[in-house]
Design a protein around this motif. Structure first.
Motif, PDB file in Angstrom:
ATOM      1  N   SER A   1      -3.589   2.049  10.468  1.00 49.71           N
ATOM      2  CA  SER A   1      -2.854   1.492  11.599  1.00 49.71           C
ATOM      3  C   SER A   1      -1.574   2.293  11.835  1.00 49.71           C
ATOM      4  CB  SER A   1      -2.482   0.031  11.327  1.00 49.71           C
ATOM      5  OG  SER A   1      -1.590  -0.449  12.320  1.00 49.71           O
ATOM      6  N   PRO A   2      -1.218   2.546  13.096  1.00 45.59           N
ATOM      7  CA  PRO A   2       0.031   3.274  13.388  1.00 45.59           C
ATOM      8  C   PRO A   2       1.268   2.568  12.819  1.00 45.59           C
ATOM      9  CG  PRO A   2      -1.350   3.125  15.349  1.00 45.59           C
ATOM     10  CD  PRO A   2      -1.976   2.242  14.325  1.00 45.59           C
ATOM     11  N   ARG A   3       1.192   1.247  12.704  1.00 47.62           N
ATOM     12  CA  ARG A   3       2.325   0.488  12.167  1.00 47.62           C
ATOM     13  C   ARG A   3       2.331   0.433  10.652  1.00 47.62           C
ATOM     14  NH1 ARG A   3       1.504  -5.027  15.460  1.00 47.62           N
ATOM     15  NH2 ARG A   3      -0.575  -4.671  14.599  1.00 47.62           N
ATOM     16  N   GLY A   4       1.226   0.876  10.045  1.00 46.97           N
ATOM     17  CA  GLY A   4       1.123   0.824   8.593  1.00 46.97           C
ATOM     18  C   GLY A   4       0.637  -0.514   8.070  1.00 46.97           C
ATOM     19  N   TYR A   5       0.379  -1.442   8.975  1.00 42.69           N
ATOM     20  CA  TYR A   5      -0.140  -2.748   8.576  1.00 42.69           C
ATOM     21  C   TYR A   5      -0.952  -3.332   9.733  1.00 42.69           C
ATOM     22  CZ  TYR A   5       3.402  -4.907  11.587  1.00 42.69           C
ATOM     23  OH  TYR A   5       4.152  -5.285  12.665  1.00 42.69           O
ATOM     24  N   ARG A   6      -1.733  -4.345   9.413  1.00 40.31           N
ATOM     25  CA  ARG A   6      -2.448  -5.096  10.439  1.00 40.31           C
ATOM     26  C   ARG A   6      -2.286  -6.573  10.135  1.00 40.31           C
ATOM     27  NH1 ARG A   6      -7.534  -6.329   7.951  1.00 40.31           N
ATOM     28  NH2 ARG A   6      -7.762  -5.128   6.029  1.00 40.31           N
TER      29      ARG A   6
ATOM     30  N   ASP B   1      -2.249  -1.319   5.922  1.00 38.35           N
ATOM     31  CA  ASP B   1      -3.391  -0.641   6.523  1.00 38.35           C
ATOM     32  C   ASP B   1      -2.940   0.762   6.915  1.00 38.35           C
ATOM     33  OD1 ASP B   1      -5.577   0.294   7.839  1.00 38.35           O
ATOM     34  OD2 ASP B   1      -5.732  -1.363   9.267  1.00 38.35           O
ATOM     35  N   ALA B   2      -3.345   1.748   6.112  1.00 36.13           N
ATOM     36  CA  ALA B   2      -2.926   3.131   6.342  1.00 36.13           C
ATOM     37  C   ALA B   2      -3.462   3.678   7.661  1.00 36.13           C
ATOM     38  CB  ALA B   2      -3.387   4.016   5.183  1.00 36.13           C
TER      39      ALA B   2
END
Length: 363
Positions: A311-316, A308-309
């Motif tokens: 999301s700050p983590r790059g994923y959800r 997930d671009a």
């Protein structure tokens, strides 16, 4: 793979399902007088929000019931787990005042996996929050199996330790079965000992402990007043940790149970017959709206990271069930995160308290 349907079932489903935030309503909890009573306490949900979220994929074949744009009750595991922890803390305080005994939980961590370290850290915090004394052993990745067994033996003999948990997975050079079997059954708070599972499977036998995640699933159904007796239930996945014990627990509650797995033909059709679905396969968004019977109750054990671009983590994190689709058809559903996850740790604390009570003949 037995069929194309089964092959499709366990392939990674489209991960475009965007989980919407539902309004969580106030939970009304009936007070309990003992730790045994808290397992019978129910929570009623007075009302719920409605939403008109779009389906996961416009190409999905979804049930006609979606057109009604209704939304399911959110089964809020985080709130229920909080209530349970408060009940456990009360019982531990009562036990300490009466006997001077404080329950103890020992956790053995082997290796430096970040996810395992996070789980252990969260368990330690949960223990502290309710008054359970936490013992922690951290061993290097290349530690020998004998070293782990030595610590297990030491904790087995220590009366201040009521529960022993070996964090999984273990390094590949270790025999997981040998290590788990070394934990004495009276301290097997994970419920993985074959004797505990065997007792769970037999009528008129009671296990000392039930595995924490499936126990948490059933507890959520109880707390939300979901009737199990006589209902058709489907468990998706047959792992020793979740799927199989969940099926056994549902059967104990007089449900008619089917297990869907990687060799199952027509899994969608079988799942669509269920009044209660527990999914634990680790495939993001695999269970679509077209799999769901209108009005059914969905317990989603899956916790799957998807890119997930935004999301700050790059994923959800998403579950095994496409939340957006299923929530328009089911009557109640667990979110991911915030559903089954918090309940797993709450049940670990519950099992540790039960072990301490049993060891000290405290009612």
């Amino acid at each position: 793979m037995a069929s194309a349907a089964a092959a499709t079932m366990f392939s990674s489903a489209a991960d475009s399902c965007s989980r919407r935030v539902f309004l969580i309503t106030t939970l009304q909890v009936r007070p309990t007088r003992s730790s045994s009573a808290f397992l019978r306490t129910s929570i009623t949900v007075s009302s719920h929000a409605r939403t008109s979220a779009s389906p996961c994929s416009s190409s999905s074949v979804v049930n006609a019931a979606m057109a009604a744009e209704t939304s399911a009750k959110v089964i809020d595991g985080k709130s229920v787990a909080k209530v349970i922890r408060e009940e456990i803390a009360t019982e531990i305080s009562r036990m300490k005042e009466s006997t001077g005994v404080v329950p103890g939980l020992a956790v053995i961590l082997v290796g430096d996996r970040k996810d395992s370290a996070t789980y252990v850290r969260n368990k330690k915090k949960a223990c502290e929050s309710v008054g359970i004394k936490s013992y922690e052993v951290c061993l290097a990745e290349d530690s020998s199996e004998q070293e782990v067994l030595k610590y297990i033996s030491s904790f087995n003999d220590d009366p201040s330790v009521n529960g022993i948990l070996v964090q999984l997975p273990l390094p590949s050079h270790m025999n997981e079965q040998n290590i788990l079997n070394a934990v004495c059954i009276e301290k097997d708070v994970d419920g993985f000992n074959p004797l505990n599972i065997g007792r769970l499977a037999m009528r008129d036998r009671e296990p000392l402990f039930v595995p924490c995640t499936p126990k948490g699933c059933i507890e959520l159904l109880h707390r939300y007043g979901v009737s199990i007796k006589g209902k058709r239930a489907v468990v998706i996945g047959r792992s020793n940790i979740v799927g199989m014990p969940a099926a056994l627990l549902l059967q104990r509650e007089d449900a008619t149970v089917s297990i869907v797995h990687s060799r199952t033909k027509n899994p969608e059709e079988i799942t669509r017959e269920a009044d209660i679905v527990i999914s634990a396969v680790g495939q993001p968004n695999m269970v679509r709206g077209s799999w769901i019977k209108p009005g059914s109750v969905i317990i989603d054990v899956g916790i799957n990271p998807v890119e997930d671009a935004k999301s700050p983590r790059g994923y959800r994190l998403v579950g095994d069930v496409c939340y957006e689709e299923a929530s328009k058809i089911a009557s109640a559903i667990t979110p991911v995160p915030g559903g089954v996850g918090p309940m797993t740790i709450a049940m670990l604390l519950s099992n540790t308290l039960a072990a301490a009570k049993r060891a000290n003949s405290f009612e």
